[in-house]
Scaffold this motif. Structure first.
Motif, PDB file in Angstrom:
ATOM      1  N   LEU A 110     -40.002   6.178   3.025  1.00  0.00           N
ATOM      2  CA  LEU A 110     -41.197   5.817   2.479  1.00  0.00           C
ATOM      3  C   LEU A 110     -42.188   6.694   1.749  1.00  0.00           C
ATOM      4  CD1 LEU A 110     -42.452   3.871   5.912  1.00  0.00           C
ATOM      5  CD2 LEU A 110     -41.214   2.955   3.876  1.00  0.00           C
ATOM      6  N   ILE A 111     -41.682   8.089   1.909  1.00  0.00           N
ATOM      7  CA  ILE A 111     -42.662   9.164   1.371  1.00  0.00           C
ATOM      8  C   ILE A 111     -42.277   9.300  -0.185  1.00  0.00           C
ATOM      9  CG2 ILE A 111     -42.889  11.645   1.021  1.00  0.00           C
ATOM     10  CD1 ILE A 111     -42.226  11.773   4.402  1.00  0.00           C
ATOM     11  N   THR A 112     -43.365   9.426  -0.805  1.00  0.00           N
ATOM     12  CA  THR A 112     -43.096   9.690  -2.575  1.00  0.00           C
ATOM     13  C   THR A 112     -43.506  11.068  -3.243  1.00  0.00           C
ATOM     14  OG1 THR A 112     -45.410   8.607  -3.008  1.00  0.00           O
ATOM     15  CG2 THR A 112     -43.474   7.126  -2.951  1.00  0.00           C
ATOM     16  N   ASP A 113     -43.854  11.704  -2.228  1.00  0.00           N
ATOM     17  CA  ASP A 113     -44.148  13.294  -2.488  1.00  0.00           C
ATOM     18  C   ASP A 113     -43.335  14.313  -1.745  1.00  0.00           C
ATOM     19  OD1 ASP A 113     -46.534  12.538  -4.126  1.00  0.00           O
ATOM     20  OD2 ASP A 113     -47.823  12.495  -2.209  1.00  0.00           O
ATOM     21  N   PHE A 114     -42.918  15.073  -2.542  1.00  0.00           N
ATOM     22  CA  PHE A 114     -41.811  16.066  -2.104  1.00  0.00           C
ATOM     23  C   PHE A 114     -42.320  17.062  -0.839  1.00  0.00           C
ATOM     24  CE2 PHE A 114     -39.738  20.246  -1.827  1.00  0.00           C
ATOM     25  CZ  PHE A 114     -38.407  19.865  -1.802  1.00  0.00           C
ATOM     26  N   GLY A 115     -43.440  17.472  -0.957  1.00  0.00           N
ATOM     27  CA  GLY A 115     -43.819  18.205   0.063  1.00  0.00           C
ATOM     28  C   GLY A 115     -43.807  17.558   1.691  1.00  0.00           C
ATOM     29  N   PRO A 116     -44.496  16.584   1.753  1.00  0.00           N
ATOM     30  CA  PRO A 116     -44.446  15.828   3.122  1.00  0.00           C
ATOM     31  C   PRO A 116     -43.013  15.559   3.383  1.00  0.00           C
ATOM     32  CG  PRO A 116     -46.151  14.739   1.781  1.00  0.00           C
ATOM     33  CD  PRO A 116     -45.452  15.856   1.014  1.00  0.00           C
ATOM     34  N   PHE A 117     -41.896  15.060   2.220  1.00  0.00           N
ATOM     35  CA  PHE A 117     -40.723  14.528   2.234  1.00  0.00           C
ATOM     36  C   PHE A 117     -39.816  15.951   2.912  1.00  0.00           C
ATOM     37  CE2 PHE A 117     -36.313  14.627   0.900  1.00  0.00           C
ATOM     38  CZ  PHE A 117     -35.958  13.184   1.365  1.00  0.00           C
ATOM     39  N   PHE A 118     -40.255  17.041   2.351  1.00  0.00           N
ATOM     40  CA  PHE A 118     -39.453  18.301   2.831  1.00  0.00           C
ATOM     41  C   PHE A 118     -39.721  18.403   4.290  1.00  0.00           C
ATOM     42  CE2 PHE A 118     -39.609  22.832   3.742  1.00  0.00           C
ATOM     43  CZ  PHE A 118     -38.085  23.118   3.357  1.00  0.00           C
ATOM     44  N   VAL A 119     -40.910  18.372   4.690  1.00  0.00           N
ATOM     45  CA  VAL A 119     -41.203  18.726   6.067  1.00  0.00           C
ATOM     46  C   VAL A 119     -40.573  17.578   6.854  1.00  0.00           C
ATOM     47  CG1 VAL A 119     -43.094  18.416   7.918  1.00  0.00           C
ATOM     48  CG2 VAL A 119     -43.595  19.532   5.606  1.00  0.00           C
ATOM     49  N   VAL A 120     -40.737  16.493   6.576  1.00  0.00           N
ATOM     50  CA  VAL A 120     -39.797  15.557   7.433  1.00  0.00           C
ATOM     51  C   VAL A 120     -38.387  15.601   7.441  1.00  0.00           C
ATOM     52  CG1 VAL A 120     -39.228  12.931   7.629  1.00  0.00           C
ATOM     53  CG2 VAL A 120     -41.645  13.557   7.181  1.00  0.00           C
ATOM     54  N   ILE A 121     -37.765  15.938   6.527  1.00  0.00           N
ATOM     55  CA  ILE A 121     -36.336  16.076   6.292  1.00  0.00           C
ATOM     56  C   ILE A 121     -35.985  17.290   6.913  1.00  0.00           C
ATOM     57  CG2 ILE A 121     -35.676  17.345   4.135  1.00  0.00           C
ATOM     58  CD1 ILE A 121     -34.200  14.109   5.365  1.00  0.00           C
TER      59      ILE A 121
END
Length: 423
Positions: A110-121
């Motif tokens: 559901l994430i569209t911004d790299f910063g939050p995506f990186f943290v989650v992954i």
């Protein structure tokens, strides 16, 4: 026997049932392996393309996302060594990790911004990487003869990876820019797998009451093996050859999609198919050729694969890409699998577990981490537009690195059956 992360997993004592593995146990363990690698392959192969399509990520950002695998590999021994070996049954920890991972994969979709995506992954990979060792632990503890029984079970992991890739290609999620669905697919499978893990054979902790130090967990006792020049050459070569490997993991799917290959994820599964085939012949060839030539063939295949990628295209030279993908079996089996066999033989009984853990940390931890850090900026340096790159120039760089590693290895490594005692 040792697991994927260098964790020692003793053979199950003979209980009088004979050496034949009950079909029910075989099916349950095979299902575990299929689910384990389906979850990983369902999103990992197309990650670079997903980040480009959904977030407009740069090469450096793509490499940073793949770097989470290395960080997870470094942290994994602590989770397994400090928790699974000490306090809780392996199958329960496996279930909890997959359930939590399933939730994180859905959030990532559901994430569209790299910063939050990186943290989650990153959090996800810290949870996922230990499951590779835990799955092996659950399997090995049920086997009377791991050497003969485990390969037929582990092959279902490769089949799971292949099924995931074929599904993505068949559903055309790459061409329709719907790769967020790969994370949802992986999420659902991870949750189902997490529930399934609680039904697996009971695998209690074996190290309860034993004090394990950081040195034990990371396999640092095996550092003594580096006093032997031959093993030191192999160790350094293992790290160095994983630098060009990062280019393959991080950017092959993006490359295939950029040059117009339809169903790229499905096409990439021929690499896993060749892995199965070459795994069957590798032990025979290793016995005939020796360790040095076998490892050298694996390194040479790395260099050749990137040259084929560089000069191949979606038209008349498409065969070069196909051959390059088929070489994955040679690259992986002739170096990684052969290297694990060599390490086991060289280290001897007292240091086998520590040595395997050290090599895993060196390759999937240090080597791929360095490769991820340098591959991203290199890909960015050869960008020719918003969604295009000079792939010939890009692929020749890891080809050159692999060739240099091969030459150094060939002249410095001595193929000897002597073990640590010769150091």
């Amino acid at each position: 026997m040792t697991g994927a992360e260098g964790i020692e997993v003793p053979k199950l004592a003979d209980t009088g049932r004979g050496s034949r593995l009950p079909m029910g146990i075989r099916v349950r363990l095979s299902g575990l392996m299929l689910g384990e690698f389906f979850v990983w392959g369902a999103w990992f192969v197309t990650l670079g393309t997903f980040l480009t399509q959904q977030m407009g990520a740069s090469g450096a950002e793509i490499a940073l996302a793949f770097l989470t695998q290395s960080l997870g590999a470094v942290i994994a021994p602590f989770i397994v060594g400090l928790i699974a070996d000490q306090f809780f049954p392996a199958q329960r920890i496996l279930g909890v990790l997959h359930l939590a991972g399933g939730v994180l994969l859905w959030v990532a979709s559901l994430i569209t911004d790299f910063g939050p995506f990186f943290v989650v992954i990153l959090i996800y990979m810290i949870l996922f990487m230990p499951t590779l060792a835990l799955a092996n632990t659950v399997a090995f503890r049920q086997l009377h003869s791991p050497e003969t029984q485990f390969p037929a079970i582990r092959v279902f992991g490769t089949i799971g990876w292949i099924i995931a890739g074929l599904l993505i290609g068949f559903l055309a999620w790459e061409s329709t820019k719907s790769l967020d669905l790969t994370f949802k697919m992986a999420s659902i499978m991870a949750i189902l797998l997490g529930i399934y893990c609680f039904t697996l054979p009971h695998t209690p902790p074996e190290g309860r009451g034993e004090k394990r130090t950081i040195r034990d967990i990371l396999g640092l006792d095996a550092l003594a093996l580096l006093k032997n020049r031959t093993f030191a050459v192999f160790f350094v070569s293992s790290i160095a050859i994983c630098i060009p490997l990062a280019f393959y993991y991080n950017f092959t799917n993006l490359y295939l999609n950029e040059i117009g290959i339809e169903g790229a994820a499905g096409l990439q599964t021929i690499g896993q198919m060749s892995e199965v085939a070459f795994l069957l012949v590798m032990p025979f060839l290793m016995k005939r050729l020796g360790v040095k030539i076998t490892l050298a063939i694996g390194m040479a295949a790395w260099a050749l694969r990137y040259v084929l990628f560089g000069f191949g295209d979606e038209g008349a030279l498409f065969w070069m890409i196909v051959v390059g993908l088929l070489l994955h079996g040679v690259c992986y089996d002739f170096f990684f699998v052969a290297g694990q066999v060599y390490t086991d033989r060289f280290a001897g009984p007292g240091l086998r577990a520590s040595a395997q853990g050290l090599i895993t940390l060196a390759t999937y931890g240090v080597g791929l981490l360095i490769g991820s850090l340098i591959s991203g900026p290199i890909v960015d340096a050869f960008a020719t537009g918003e969604a295009s790159h000079n792939w010939l120039q890009i692929w020749l760089i890891p080809a050159a690195i692999a060739a240099v590693v091969l030459v150094g290895f060939w002249f410095l490594f001595r193929d000897s059956k002597e073990g640590a005692d010769s150091a």
